[in-house]
Each structure stands twice: as C-alpha cells, then as structure tokens.
Design a protein around this motif. Sequence first.
Motif, mmCIF file in Angstrom:
data_model
loop_
_atom_site.group_PDB
_atom_site.id
_atom_site.type_symbol
_atom_site.label_atom_id
_atom_site.label_comp_id
_atom_site.label_asym_id
_atom_site.label_seq_id
_atom_site.Cartn_x
_atom_site.Cartn_y
_atom_site.Cartn_z
ATOM 1 N N ILE A 101 21.561 -33.920 -13.316
ATOM 2 C CA ILE A 101 20.507 -32.901 -13.201
ATOM 3 C C ILE A 101 19.128 -33.531 -13.415
ATOM 4 O O ILE A 101 18.172 -33.237 -12.679
ATOM 5 C CB ILE A 101 20.753 -31.764 -14.213
ATOM 6 C CG1 ILE A 101 22.001 -30.972 -13.812
ATOM 7 C CG2 ILE A 101 19.536 -30.845 -14.308
ATOM 8 C CD1 ILE A 101 22.454 -29.974 -14.859
ATOM 9 N N LEU A 102 19.020 -34.406 -14.408
ATOM 10 C CA LEU A 102 17.740 -35.068 -14.679
ATOM 11 C C LEU A 102 17.306 -35.925 -13.489
ATOM 12 O O LEU A 102 16.117 -35.943 -13.119
ATOM 13 C CB LEU A 102 17.859 -35.938 -15.931
ATOM 14 C CG LEU A 102 17.944 -35.184 -17.261
ATOM 15 C CD1 LEU A 102 18.353 -36.131 -18.395
ATOM 16 C CD2 LEU A 102 16.609 -34.514 -17.592
ATOM 17 N N LEU A 103 18.249 -36.635 -12.876
ATOM 18 C CA LEU A 103 17.915 -37.475 -11.730
ATOM 19 C C LEU A 103 17.516 -36.622 -10.522
ATOM 20 O O LEU A 103 16.549 -36.937 -9.813
ATOM 21 C CB LEU A 103 19.088 -38.387 -11.378
ATOM 22 C CG LEU A 103 19.370 -39.511 -12.381
ATOM 23 C CD1 LEU A 103 20.672 -40.230 -12.023
ATOM 24 C CD2 LEU A 103 18.215 -40.513 -12.405
ATOM 25 N N PHE A 104 18.262 -35.540 -10.287
ATOM 26 C CA PHE A 104 17.891 -34.636 -9.193
ATOM 27 C C PHE A 104 16.486 -34.068 -9.411
ATOM 28 O O PHE A 104 15.680 -33.983 -8.486
ATOM 29 C CB PHE A 104 18.895 -33.491 -9.077
ATOM 30 C CG PHE A 104 20.075 -33.780 -8.201
ATOM 31 C CD1 PHE A 104 19.911 -34.061 -6.852
ATOM 32 C CD2 PHE A 104 21.362 -33.767 -8.726
ATOM 33 C CE1 PHE A 104 21.007 -34.328 -6.029
ATOM 34 C CE2 PHE A 104 22.464 -34.032 -7.910
ATOM 35 C CZ PHE A 104 22.287 -34.316 -6.564
ATOM 36 N N ALA A 105 16.191 -33.681 -10.653
ATOM 37 C CA ALA A 105 14.885 -33.098 -10.957
ATOM 38 C C ALA A 105 13.753 -34.099 -10.799
ATOM 39 O O ALA A 105 12.607 -33.720 -10.514
ATOM 40 C CB ALA A 105 14.896 -32.539 -12.380
ATOM 41 N N SER A 106 14.057 -35.379 -10.977
ATOM 42 C CA SER A 106 13.007 -36.402 -10.888
ATOM 43 C C SER A 106 12.556 -36.665 -9.457
ATOM 44 O O SER A 106 11.417 -37.079 -9.220
ATOM 45 C CB SER A 106 13.497 -37.714 -11.517
ATOM 46 O OG SER A 106 14.451 -38.362 -10.688
ATOM 47 N N VAL A 107 13.442 -36.422 -8.479
ATOM 48 C CA VAL A 107 13.158 -36.824 -7.098
ATOM 49 C C VAL A 107 11.939 -36.124 -6.499
ATOM 50 O O VAL A 107 11.042 -36.794 -5.970
ATOM 51 C CB VAL A 107 14.406 -36.631 -6.211
ATOM 52 C CG1 VAL A 107 14.066 -36.853 -4.738
ATOM 53 C CG2 VAL A 107 15.510 -37.588 -6.647
ATOM 54 N N PRO A 108 11.840 -34.775 -6.529
ATOM 55 C CA PRO A 108 10.647 -34.149 -5.929
ATOM 56 C C PRO A 108 9.360 -34.547 -6.627
ATOM 57 O O PRO A 108 8.300 -34.616 -5.990
ATOM 58 C CB PRO A 108 10.927 -32.644 -6.072
ATOM 59 C CG PRO A 108 11.970 -32.528 -7.123
ATOM 60 C CD PRO A 108 12.782 -33.766 -7.029
ATOM 61 N N LEU A 109 9.424 -34.838 -7.916
ATOM 62 C CA LEU A 109 8.237 -35.284 -8.638
ATOM 63 C C LEU A 109 7.838 -36.692 -8.211
ATOM 64 O O LEU A 109 6.656 -36.982 -7.991
ATOM 65 C CB LEU A 109 8.504 -35.235 -10.148
ATOM 66 C CG LEU A 109 8.728 -33.835 -10.725
ATOM 67 C CD1 LEU A 109 9.286 -33.927 -12.137
ATOM 68 C CD2 LEU A 109 7.422 -33.044 -10.727
ATOM 69 N N LEU A 110 8.815 -37.568 -8.087
ATOM 70 C CA LEU A 110 8.526 -38.933 -7.647
ATOM 71 C C LEU A 110 8.017 -38.957 -6.212
ATOM 72 O O LEU A 110 7.213 -39.810 -5.842
ATOM 73 C CB LEU A 110 9.774 -39.802 -7.785
ATOM 74 C CG LEU A 110 10.243 -40.069 -9.221
ATOM 75 C CD1 LEU A 110 11.587 -40.772 -9.218
ATOM 76 C CD2 LEU A 110 9.215 -40.874 -9.979
ATOM 77 N N ASP A 111 8.499 -38.019 -5.394
ATOM 78 C CA ASP A 111 8.034 -37.936 -4.012
ATOM 79 C C ASP A 111 6.529 -37.681 -3.937
ATOM 80 O O ASP A 111 5.883 -38.039 -2.949
ATOM 81 C CB ASP A 111 8.777 -36.815 -3.283
ATOM 82 C CG ASP A 111 9.860 -37.351 -2.365
ATOM 83 O OD1 ASP A 111 9.872 -38.568 -2.106
ATOM 84 O OD2 ASP A 111 10.690 -36.555 -1.905
#
Length: 229
Positions: A101-111
């Motif tokens: 969940i933490l990794l999934f949540a990080s993706v749109p922010l990193l984008d």
Amino acid sequence: MPWLRRLPRWAWYGTGVLAFIAGLVNAAGYLGFRHQSLSNMTGNDSLLGLALGQGHGGEALHWALTIVAFVAGAVLSGAIVQKSTLKLGRRYGVALVLESILLFASVPLLDTSNVIGLYLASMAVGLQNGMVTTYSGTLIRTTHVTGFFTDLGVYIGHYLRGLPVDTLRMRVTVLVASSFMLGSAAGAVLFPFMGERTLLIPAILTGTCGLGYGLYRQYSRPGTPVGPK
C-alpha cells in the motif's frame, strides 16, 4: 546459528524475493528525480551530516525526514510482527500488504516529483527490513548488503587461514546480495520505460506475497518457531 538451519524453504524463497524487491525500489530511487537511495540509511545519514555541516537547512530536513520515514516503517513492523521467532501465524502477510500500500501510494506523488513519495517508499522498505530483522535476530536484512559483504570478507579470511567457515551463512550472503543486485538490474531495465511507475512492480510483488502468505497460513498448520530465542 542452529535456527538458520531450520528455516523452512518458503523462508529462503521469501528472503530472496524481498531482497530483489528492495534492490528494485532502491534502483528506482537512484534513477528518480532526486537520485537518492531509499534503503541505504548509512549514506543518507552521511548526507544529513553534510547538509548540516554546510548549513543547508532544507536539505538537512529532507534527509532527516527520509531517515525518520525508514524508522517509522520499522516501528510499524515491530508493532505488527511483534515476536522474534519465525512461525506460521505471525502477521507477516499484514506487514507485506501494508508495504504494498505504501509503495502504491508513493507512485502518483513521485510522478509529480513530490518528495512525500520518497518518504512513503522509504517507510515501505523500513517496514520490510524491520520484519526480516525481527524474525532473524538482526542476522538477515534485505534492504542493504554492507553487512553481507563484510561477512563475505571475514569468511574468506577464515578460509585462507584454514579456519572453519559457516557455508550456510555464506549461502545467505550470496542469496541476499545477488537478489538485491538483480532487483537493481531489473529497475535499471524498467525505469527508462516506466519511470517512477517502476515502483508499481515491487508494490504488486509485495501485495502478492502478502496475500499469498495469508492463504498459505490459512491452510497450513502453525509451525514450530525457528527464529533465535
């Protein structure tokens, strides 16, 4: 380390997969917009010290928050897993799903080059490392390999002096170091095509491992603890 000889096969496979995942996450961090490690807190701690010494307050805050995020992930692991023995019935599946969940949540922010995504990813690998450290009594870690290369050098020194070498521990060293390297290589291959979304791969893998472990635990008898006493 007699408990190491009692590790079930699924634990060996899991250790290799988790090291691969950590290498992939770390590669994405290095190749991303900040070009930073997400799992190596030794280097990040040095960068914090450099920023403080040079009077760069913003940079110092960033590195401090990266380290705090990693530690927070380990705190979550300690609260979830709790025990130091590796045994079916522990809440490893919950920890892995939370990492996912933490990794999934990080993706749109990193984008969008949002540093909060870096903190979430660091928290994820801190959670993973805390989980493995808990059941191995600090003997196995999957998010950095400095200790394993130290062990390798020590064992080679023992071999050259004709001293006995723990071949099982050597196998762990090779397993984690090579899996971490292969994960980094996979990250290097994927990043040019997927960019920051490369982290979706470890997110899917950890989620799958977590759910798979939950099913394995559901339909298996509770095992005998094999971790360090």
